[in-house]
Design a protein around this motif. Sequence first.
Motif, PDB file in Angstrom:
ATOM      1  N   GLY A 167     -12.673  -2.954   6.039  1.00 39.30           N
ATOM      2  CA  GLY A 167     -12.760  -3.537   4.710  1.00 39.30           C
ATOM      3  C   GLY A 167     -12.956  -5.038   4.772  1.00 39.30           C
ATOM      4  N   ASP A 168     -13.170  -5.626   3.619  1.00 45.11           N
ATOM      5  CA  ASP A 168     -13.335  -7.079   3.541  1.00 45.11           C
ATOM      6  C   ASP A 168     -11.978  -7.778   3.584  1.00 45.11           C
ATOM      7  OD1 ASP A 168     -16.122  -6.916   3.264  1.00 45.11           O
ATOM      8  OD2 ASP A 168     -15.931  -6.490   1.119  1.00 45.11           O
ATOM      9  N   ASP A 169     -12.002  -9.085   3.768  1.00 39.67           N
ATOM     10  CA  ASP A 169     -10.789  -9.890   3.762  1.00 39.67           C
ATOM     11  C   ASP A 169     -10.656 -10.623   2.429  1.00 39.67           C
ATOM     12  OD1 ASP A 169     -10.173  -9.209   6.403  1.00 39.67           O
ATOM     13  OD2 ASP A 169     -11.445 -10.817   7.181  1.00 39.67           O
ATOM     14  N   VAL A 170      -9.428 -10.840   2.017  1.00 42.78           N
ATOM     15  CA  VAL A 170      -9.144 -11.624   0.818  1.00 42.78           C
ATOM     16  C   VAL A 170      -8.280 -12.812   1.230  1.00 42.78           C
ATOM     17  CG1 VAL A 170      -7.927 -11.683  -1.390  1.00 42.78           C
ATOM     18  CG2 VAL A 170      -9.300  -9.706  -0.798  1.00 42.78           C
ATOM     19  N   TYR A 171      -8.719 -13.996   0.894  1.00 46.79           N
ATOM     20  CA  TYR A 171      -7.984 -15.215   1.226  1.00 46.79           C
ATOM     21  C   TYR A 171      -7.411 -15.819  -0.055  1.00 46.79           C
ATOM     22  CZ  TYR A 171     -10.322 -14.835   5.744  1.00 46.79           C
ATOM     23  OH  TYR A 171     -10.765 -14.384   6.961  1.00 46.79           O
ATOM     24  N   LEU A 172      -6.097 -16.006  -0.081  1.00 48.56           N
ATOM     25  CA  LEU A 172      -5.437 -16.564  -1.251  1.00 48.56           C
ATOM     26  C   LEU A 172      -5.318 -18.083  -1.123  1.00 48.56           C
ATOM     27  CD1 LEU A 172      -2.497 -13.994  -1.624  1.00 48.56           C
ATOM     28  CD2 LEU A 172      -4.804 -13.860  -2.569  1.00 48.56           C
ATOM     29  N   THR A 173      -5.146 -18.736  -2.263  1.00 49.30           N
ATOM     30  CA  THR A 173      -4.954 -20.191  -2.253  1.00 49.30           C
ATOM     31  C   THR A 173      -3.491 -20.554  -2.036  1.00 49.30           C
ATOM     32  OG1 THR A 173      -4.723 -20.170  -4.666  1.00 49.30           O
ATOM     33  CG2 THR A 173      -6.918 -20.618  -3.773  1.00 49.30           C
ATOM     34  N   LYS A 210      -3.591  -3.796  -4.764  1.00 44.75           N
ATOM     35  CA  LYS A 210      -4.155  -2.816  -5.700  1.00 44.75           C
ATOM     36  C   LYS A 210      -5.416  -3.351  -6.367  1.00 44.75           C
ATOM     37  CE  LYS A 210      -3.064  -0.087  -9.828  1.00 44.75           C
ATOM     38  NZ  LYS A 210      -3.621   1.158  -9.250  1.00 44.75           N
ATOM     39  N   TYR A 211      -5.374  -4.626  -6.793  1.00 48.05           N
ATOM     40  CA  TYR A 211      -6.490  -5.202  -7.545  1.00 48.05           C
ATOM     41  C   TYR A 211      -7.768  -5.214  -6.710  1.00 48.05           C
ATOM     42  CZ  TYR A 211      -8.867  -8.257 -10.869  1.00 48.05           C
ATOM     43  OH  TYR A 211      -9.750  -8.760 -11.784  1.00 48.05           O
ATOM     44  N   TYR A 212      -7.625  -5.508  -5.408  1.00 46.14           N
ATOM     45  CA  TYR A 212      -8.804  -5.598  -4.532  1.00 46.14           C
ATOM     46  C   TYR A 212      -8.907  -4.413  -3.569  1.00 46.14           C
ATOM     47  CZ  TYR A 212      -9.412 -10.381  -6.187  1.00 46.14           C
ATOM     48  OH  TYR A 212      -9.605 -11.487  -6.976  1.00 46.14           O
ATOM     49  N   THR A 267       0.837  -1.199   0.000  1.00 44.55           N
ATOM     50  CA  THR A 267       0.000   0.000   0.000  1.00 44.55           C
ATOM     51  C   THR A 267       0.870   1.246   0.000  1.00 44.55           C
ATOM     52  OG1 THR A 267      -0.127  -0.037   2.420  1.00 44.55           O
ATOM     53  CG2 THR A 267      -1.877  -1.160   1.216  1.00 44.55           C
ATOM     54  N   ASN A 268       0.298   2.349  -0.470  1.00 50.47           N
ATOM     55  CA  ASN A 268       1.030   3.612  -0.429  1.00 50.47           C
ATOM     56  C   ASN A 268       0.837   4.287   0.927  1.00 50.47           C
ATOM     57  OD1 ASN A 268      -1.550   4.731  -0.484  1.00 50.47           O
ATOM     58  ND2 ASN A 268      -1.467   5.233  -2.663  1.00 50.47           N
ATOM     59  N   LYS A 269       1.330   5.489   1.079  1.00 48.50           N
ATOM     60  CA  LYS A 269       1.282   6.174   2.382  1.00 48.50           C
ATOM     61  C   LYS A 269      -0.142   6.494   2.817  1.00 48.50           C
ATOM     62  CE  LYS A 269       2.012  10.758   0.307  1.00 48.50           C
ATOM     63  NZ  LYS A 269       2.879  11.965   0.300  1.00 48.50           N
ATOM     64  N   ASP A 270      -1.089   6.504   1.868  1.00 51.02           N
ATOM     65  CA  ASP A 270      -2.492   6.758   2.196  1.00 51.02           C
ATOM     66  C   ASP A 270      -3.253   5.481   2.525  1.00 51.02           C
ATOM     67  OD1 ASP A 270      -2.270   9.544   1.799  1.00 51.02           O
ATOM     68  OD2 ASP A 270      -2.490   9.277  -0.368  1.00 51.02           O
ATOM     69  N   GLY A 271      -2.552   4.338   2.460  1.00 49.67           N
ATOM     70  CA  GLY A 271      -3.189   3.084   2.812  1.00 49.67           C
ATOM     71  C   GLY A 271      -3.911   2.405   1.671  1.00 49.67           C
ATOM     72  N   HIS A 272      -3.759   2.917   0.466  1.00 48.12           N
ATOM     73  CA  HIS A 272      -4.420   2.307  -0.692  1.00 48.12           C
ATOM     74  C   HIS A 272      -3.447   1.388  -1.433  1.00 48.12           C
ATOM     75  CE1 HIS A 272      -8.162   4.537  -0.382  1.00 48.12           C
ATOM     76  NE2 HIS A 272      -7.469   5.647  -0.221  1.00 48.12           N
ATOM     77  N   SER A 277     -10.228  -1.611   1.409  1.00 47.03           N
ATOM     78  CA  SER A 277     -10.051  -0.300   2.030  1.00 47.03           C
ATOM     79  C   SER A 277     -11.052   0.007   3.136  1.00 47.03           C
ATOM     80  CB  SER A 277     -10.131   0.806   0.970  1.00 47.03           C
ATOM     81  OG  SER A 277      -9.048   0.715   0.075  1.00 47.03           O
ATOM     82  N   GLY A 278     -12.299  -0.404   2.994  1.00 47.16           N
ATOM     83  CA  GLY A 278     -13.310  -0.015   3.973  1.00 47.16           C
ATOM     84  C   GLY A 278     -13.732   1.434   3.770  1.00 47.16           C
ATOM     85  N   ILE A 279     -14.386   1.986   4.763  1.00 44.15           N
ATOM     86  CA  ILE A 279     -14.883   3.374   4.691  1.00 44.15           C
ATOM     87  C   ILE A 279     -14.397   4.129   5.909  1.00 44.15           C
ATOM     88  CG2 ILE A 279     -16.933   4.847   4.594  1.00 44.15           C
ATOM     89  CD1 ILE A 279     -18.430   2.500   3.339  1.00 44.15           C
ATOM     90  N   ASP A 280     -13.804   5.305   5.695  1.00 46.05           N
ATOM     91  CA  ASP A 280     -13.308   6.116   6.802  1.00 46.05           C
ATOM     92  C   ASP A 280     -14.460   6.620   7.667  1.00 46.05           C
ATOM     93  OD1 ASP A 280     -10.726   5.817   5.911  1.00 46.05           O
ATOM     94  OD2 ASP A 280     -10.745   7.663   4.725  1.00 46.05           O
ATOM     95  N   GLY A 281     -14.217   6.727   8.957  1.00 43.77           N
ATOM     96  CA  GLY A 281     -15.204   7.325   9.854  1.00 43.77           C
ATOM     97  C   GLY A 281     -15.124   8.844   9.790  1.00 43.77           C
TER      98      GLY A 281
END
Length: 217
Positions: free
Chosen positions: A82-88, A45-47, A33-38, A52-56
Amino acid sequence: FFKEFGISSITTQEDTKRYYPQNELAASVIGFTNKDGHGFYGVEKYYDEYLSGIDGRNVTARDANGNDMPYRYSKTYPAQGGDDVYLTIDMTLQTYLENELTEMVNQFQIKERACGVMLNAKTGAVLAMGSVGGFDANEPYEIYNKEIAADIKNMRNEDAQTKARNAAWETQWRNKCVTETYIPGSVFKVFTASAGLEENKINYYKDSFSCTGSIIV
């Protein structure tokens, strides 16, 4: 010191940062992620939209002097994770793969990096995918190849140095398995064999072939 500069108190502010406990393991796949957390590369990047979720935020009313109005005018919207991503990917297999690739690169002095993929033959699931040399996902802007880093440091031309540094970053971040072209060679024999089996031109149990380098059909 505090009295001299008119400082009456010290406060702390909570912040979050993505941390990768496995450092360089599967870094080219996971990205960072970059300094902004993205997400800036790879799965990050793809997901990014899902991770990311939503900031309060706080919505408040203020008077003409800029002072906050009574609390009944304020409303707080809590942050949403944000959601979780599980890899194989299997961490053990990933470790074996990258260790073997690293040993090969060091032994044969590979200059353009090396990559490898391990798949579940029945499902196509990616069990391991590695690109060597890569980078530490916690320190992505550190040039991992020491020789290249030294060459860039010794450059006297600032523009050339910047160009070389950007090229080094782009190279080490890239997932060589999926972004670079190569001559398939023996890997493509699988397709030839599969086509022969599908068209019933060869028998899996009876036929055998000797590869002499080429054949005229």
